[in-house]
Design a protein around this motif. Structure first.
Motif, PDB file in Angstrom:
ATOM      1  N   ALA A  24      -2.226   9.780  -8.264  1.00 47.71           N
ATOM      2  CA  ALA A  24      -2.098   8.389  -7.483  1.00 47.71           C
ATOM      3  C   ALA A  24      -3.505   8.031  -6.693  1.00 47.71           C
ATOM      4  O   ALA A  24      -3.845   7.280  -6.618  1.00 47.71           O
ATOM      5  N   ARG A  25      -3.827   9.245  -6.066  1.00 50.68           N
ATOM      6  CA  ARG A  25      -5.358   9.683  -4.890  1.00 50.68           C
ATOM      7  C   ARG A  25      -6.439   9.237  -6.073  1.00 50.68           C
ATOM      8  O   ARG A  25      -7.325   8.383  -5.772  1.00 50.68           O
ATOM      9  N   LYS A  26      -6.369   9.468  -7.585  1.00 48.17           N
ATOM     10  CA  LYS A  26      -7.322   8.859  -8.426  1.00 48.17           C
ATOM     11  C   LYS A  26      -7.428   7.653  -8.770  1.00 48.17           C
ATOM     12  O   LYS A  26      -8.226   7.132  -8.730  1.00 48.17           O
ATOM     13  N   ARG A  27      -6.293   7.012  -8.907  1.00 50.71           N
ATOM     14  CA  ARG A  27      -6.265   5.686  -9.148  1.00 50.71           C
ATOM     15  C   ARG A  27      -6.488   5.024  -8.020  1.00 50.71           C
ATOM     16  O   ARG A  27      -6.946   3.756  -7.879  1.00 50.71           O
ATOM     17  N   LEU A  28      -6.566   5.389  -6.230  1.00 50.74           N
ATOM     18  CA  LEU A  28      -6.512   4.383  -5.067  1.00 50.74           C
ATOM     19  C   LEU A  28      -7.909   4.710  -5.166  1.00 50.74           C
ATOM     20  O   LEU A  28      -8.841   3.614  -5.046  1.00 50.74           O
ATOM     21  N   SER A  29      -8.606   5.761  -6.243  1.00 50.65           N
ATOM     22  CA  SER A  29     -10.168   5.923  -5.206  1.00 50.65           C
ATOM     23  C   SER A  29     -10.784   4.638  -6.678  1.00 50.65           C
ATOM     24  O   SER A  29     -11.770   3.888  -6.227  1.00 50.65           O
ATOM     25  N   LEU A  32     -10.526   1.349  -5.529  1.00 53.06           N
ATOM     26  CA  LEU A  32     -11.600   1.203  -4.257  1.00 53.06           C
ATOM     27  C   LEU A  32     -13.132   1.119  -4.792  1.00 53.06           C
ATOM     28  O   LEU A  32     -13.943   0.360  -4.034  1.00 53.06           O
ATOM     29  N   ALA A  33     -13.135   1.534  -5.627  1.00 55.84           N
ATOM     30  CA  ALA A  33     -14.801   1.715  -6.244  1.00 55.84           C
ATOM     31  C   ALA A  33     -14.590   0.167  -7.037  1.00 55.84           C
ATOM     32  O   ALA A  33     -16.045  -0.308  -7.044  1.00 55.84           O
ATOM     33  N   GLY A  34     -14.002  -0.047  -7.753  1.00 57.49           N
ATOM     34  CA  GLY A  34     -13.465  -1.055  -8.756  1.00 57.49           C
ATOM     35  C   GLY A  34     -13.902  -2.926  -7.055  1.00 57.49           C
ATOM     36  O   GLY A  34     -14.419  -3.447  -8.378  1.00 57.49           O
ATOM     37  N   GLY A  36     -15.943  -2.199  -5.261  1.00 54.47           N
ATOM     38  CA  GLY A  36     -17.287  -1.909  -4.323  1.00 54.47           C
ATOM     39  C   GLY A  36     -16.896  -0.994  -3.020  1.00 54.47           C
ATOM     40  O   GLY A  36     -18.196  -0.941  -1.917  1.00 54.47           O
ATOM     41  N   VAL A  37     -16.126  -0.331  -3.090  1.00 54.70           N
ATOM     42  CA  VAL A  37     -16.635   0.247  -1.696  1.00 54.70           C
ATOM     43  C   VAL A  37     -16.184   2.069  -1.615  1.00 54.70           C
ATOM     44  O   VAL A  37     -15.922   2.298  -2.715  1.00 54.70           O
ATOM     45  N   SER A  38     -17.135   2.192  -1.476  1.00 51.58           N
ATOM     46  CA  SER A  38     -17.610   3.792  -2.411  1.00 51.58           C
ATOM     47  C   SER A  38     -17.352   5.019  -1.057  1.00 51.58           C
ATOM     48  O   SER A  38     -16.486   5.274   0.024  1.00 51.58           O
ATOM     49  N   VAL A  39     -16.697   5.471  -2.389  1.00 51.20           N
ATOM     50  CA  VAL A  39     -15.573   6.509  -1.738  1.00 51.20           C
ATOM     51  C   VAL A  39     -16.285   8.462  -2.442  1.00 51.20           C
ATOM     52  O   VAL A  39     -16.121   7.882  -3.647  1.00 51.20           O
ATOM     53  N   ASN A  40     -16.245   8.967  -2.187  1.00 46.53           N
ATOM     54  CA  ASN A  40     -17.175  10.460  -2.743  1.00 46.53           C
ATOM     55  C   ASN A  40     -16.179  11.914  -2.427  1.00 46.53           C
ATOM     56  O   ASN A  40     -15.151  12.148  -3.621  1.00 46.53           O
ATOM     57  N   ARG A  41     -15.126  10.759  -1.794  1.00 41.03           N
ATOM     58  CA  ARG A  41     -13.737  12.672  -1.505  1.00 41.03           C
ATOM     59  C   ARG A  41     -12.760  11.387  -0.027  1.00 41.03           C
ATOM     60  O   ARG A  41     -13.136  10.963   0.327  1.00 41.03           O
ATOM     61  N   LEU A  42     -11.166  10.841  -0.712  1.00 40.69           N
ATOM     62  CA  LEU A  42     -10.914  11.040   0.200  1.00 40.69           C
ATOM     63  C   LEU A  42      -9.666  11.796   1.126  1.00 40.69           C
ATOM     64  O   LEU A  42      -9.487  12.714   1.004  1.00 40.69           O
ATOM     65  N   PRO A  43      -9.903  11.307   2.536  1.00 36.02           N
ATOM     66  CA  PRO A  43      -9.286  12.484   3.487  1.00 36.02           C
ATOM     67  C   PRO A  43      -7.646  12.152   3.154  1.00 36.02           C
ATOM     68  O   PRO A  43      -6.903  11.349   3.074  1.00 36.02           O
ATOM     69  N   VAL A  44      -7.872  13.894   3.199  1.00 32.54           N
ATOM     70  CA  VAL A  44      -6.334  13.982   2.312  1.00 32.54           C
ATOM     71  C   VAL A  44      -5.622  14.855   3.947  1.00 32.54           C
ATOM     72  O   VAL A  44      -6.019  15.526   4.988  1.00 32.54           O
TER      73      VAL A  44
END
Length: 52
Positions: A24-29, A32-34, A36-44
């Motif tokens: 789920a985190r991978k799909r969300l990342s 978000l990238a699609g 245009g949101v740049s995310v290196n790591r999501l806060p967990v």
């Protein structure tokens, strides 16, 4: 909720919960990238066993 509590609610193993959360985190990342949101790591949320 910790993995054991989620497993009980979802009626699956703790390992299955861990895998589902990872996917789920991978799909969300990717979503978000699609968008245009740049995310290196999501806060967990911390897995601390203490409540506060």
């Amino acid at each position: 909720m910790d993995h054991a509590q989620l497993a009980k609610v979802l009626d699956c193993s703790r390992n299955a919960v861990r895998i589902r959360l990872h996917r789920a985190r991978k799909r969300l990342s990717k979503a978000l990238a699609g968008a245009g949101v740049s995310v290196n790591r999501l806060p967990v949320e911390s897995r601390s066993t203490t409540t506060g």
